[in-house]
Design an enzyme around this catalytic site. Sequence first.
Site, mmCIF file in Angstrom:
data_model
loop_
_atom_site.group_PDB
_atom_site.id
_atom_site.type_symbol
_atom_site.label_atom_id
_atom_site.label_comp_id
_atom_site.label_asym_id
_atom_site.label_seq_id
_atom_site.Cartn_x
_atom_site.Cartn_y
_atom_site.Cartn_z
ATOM 1 N N ARG A 261 -3.308 17.004 24.545
ATOM 2 C CA ARG A 261 -2.908 17.037 23.136
ATOM 3 C C ARG A 261 -1.842 18.102 22.925
ATOM 4 N NH1 ARG A 261 -8.838 16.160 20.145
ATOM 5 N NH2 ARG A 261 -9.418 14.367 21.446
ATOM 6 N N GLU A 348 -15.969 22.661 15.253
ATOM 7 C CA GLU A 348 -16.176 21.308 15.782
ATOM 8 C C GLU A 348 -16.416 21.310 17.285
ATOM 9 O OE1 GLU A 348 -13.898 17.009 16.246
ATOM 10 O OE2 GLU A 348 -13.055 18.510 14.882
ATOM 11 N N ARG A 388 -14.826 23.594 24.612
ATOM 12 C CA ARG A 388 -15.546 24.094 23.442
ATOM 13 C C ARG A 388 -17.038 24.261 23.721
ATOM 14 N NH1 ARG A 388 -12.503 21.712 18.004
ATOM 15 N NH2 ARG A 388 -10.410 22.327 18.680
#
Length: 422
Positions: A261, A348, A388
Site C-alpha cells: 500500500r 484497527e 499490527r
Amino acid sequence: MIDPKLLRTDPDRLRRAQQARGESVELVDDLIAADEARRAAVTSFETLRAGQKDLGKQVSRASGDEKQELLGRTKRLAAEVKEAEAAAAGADAAFTELMLTLPNPVFDDVPRGGEDDFTVVETIGSPRDFAAEGFTPRDHLELGQLLGAIDMERGAKVSGSRFYFLTGQGALLEFALINHAIRVATEWGFTPVIPPALVKPSAMEGTGFLGQAAQDVYHLPADDLYLVGTSEVALAAMHSAEILDADTLPRHYVGYSPCYRREAGSYGKDTRGIFRVHWFDKVEMFVYCDSADAEAEHQRLLEFEKTFISSLGLPFQVLEVAAGDLGLSAARKYDCYGWIPTQGRYREITSTSNCTEFQARRLNIRARYAEGVRPVSTLNGTLCAMTRTIIMILENHQQADGSVTVPEVLRPYLGTDVLRPV
C-alpha cells in the site's frame, strides 16, 4: 456493480445509499438517463437491423428494376445500421463507465456519517493497568529493538521509509502467527490458498480497488500489473467469469500473501515503527455464497476474527463502520480495534466486509441454481494482519524488564513462553 434493474425499480434506495455515504445523489439520475439512452440506442439498432434482414429477403425474391431499387435501399440502410450499431456501443460504454463509479448500496441500518461516526458494538477484555504494576510500558519499536525483533533503520536503508526488517524473534513471531491463523482457519473449514500478489487490471477493477482507492495502489506500467493491497483481490478474481455449482456453496478460502500500500495521504501519520507501512503480510478469509446467506456468513467471519484476537489475549473493540467510511464494494463493514497501551487507544487490527453481489457482478461470478443462473455474494475478513498484531502482542504482553510473555496458543510454534531482550 449493482443490478441495473435497481435503477428502474428502486432508484430511491440508491439515492438513500448515496446520501448515507456522503456521495453524489445526482449520480443516480445521471445513470437513469444513461440507461434510458443506452436502451433507446439498442432498440433503434435492433429495429434497423430487423428491417435490414427483411429487406434482404425482399431482394432475394425481386428481379429487374424492383431489385435494383431494393439494392439501393439496402446500401443506404446498411450505412444506417452501422451508424446505429456504433451509437448503441457508445451508449453502452458510457453507461458502463458511469456504473463502475457507483458504490455498492449500503444497508439502510448502517450508521450514517464519516470516519469518526462508527458505532462501538462491544468491548472485549480490559487494558492492563501498568501503573498498578509499577512500570511505564515501552512502545513496540523500543521493545522490538530490545528483543532484536524489528530493524527500521536497515529497512529504510534498503527500501525507503515505512519499510522494515523483522529479525530473530520478530520473524519467528510472524511465522508463529501465520501457522496459528492457518491452522484455526483450516479447523473452521477454510481451504488454504497462497494467491498471486501481482494481478491484472481486471482483478483490481472488479474488486473495486481502481476507483477511489487507486491512489493507494502500486502499479507496474511495463507489465500492466498491480501489487495487491490485500489477498482479497486475487481470491475474488480466482473464480471470475465462472459459473459455480450451487451445491459447492458456500466456499471458504483463507489466503496468505504480502500486501502493498502506498499509504497516499498518510504523510506524517504513524511514522514511528511498523503500524502504517508500505508492505506487510496478511492472512485473509474469503467467502463465496448464496446471497440469501450473506448476512449470516458476515456474522460468522466477525466471530472468527473475535475468536482469533481473543486467543492472543488482546483487549479489543468491535466497531460498525459508518457509511461514509466504507470502500466502494462494501455494503456493511465491521472493524476490530485492538488496544495499544502506549497510545492509550484502540486501533484497527482487522475488518470484515459484506460486498453482497457487487464484486461478483463486476467479475461475472455466478452460480447455477435450480431456478437458473445468478450472481453469488462475496465477503472478506482479515484474520491476521502481521505487523499490527505483532505491535499489540509486544505492547500488551510486555514485562518490566523488556521481555514479552508469549500468548499460550503461539508457544508450540515458538518453543518458548517468553521473548527476552538480546
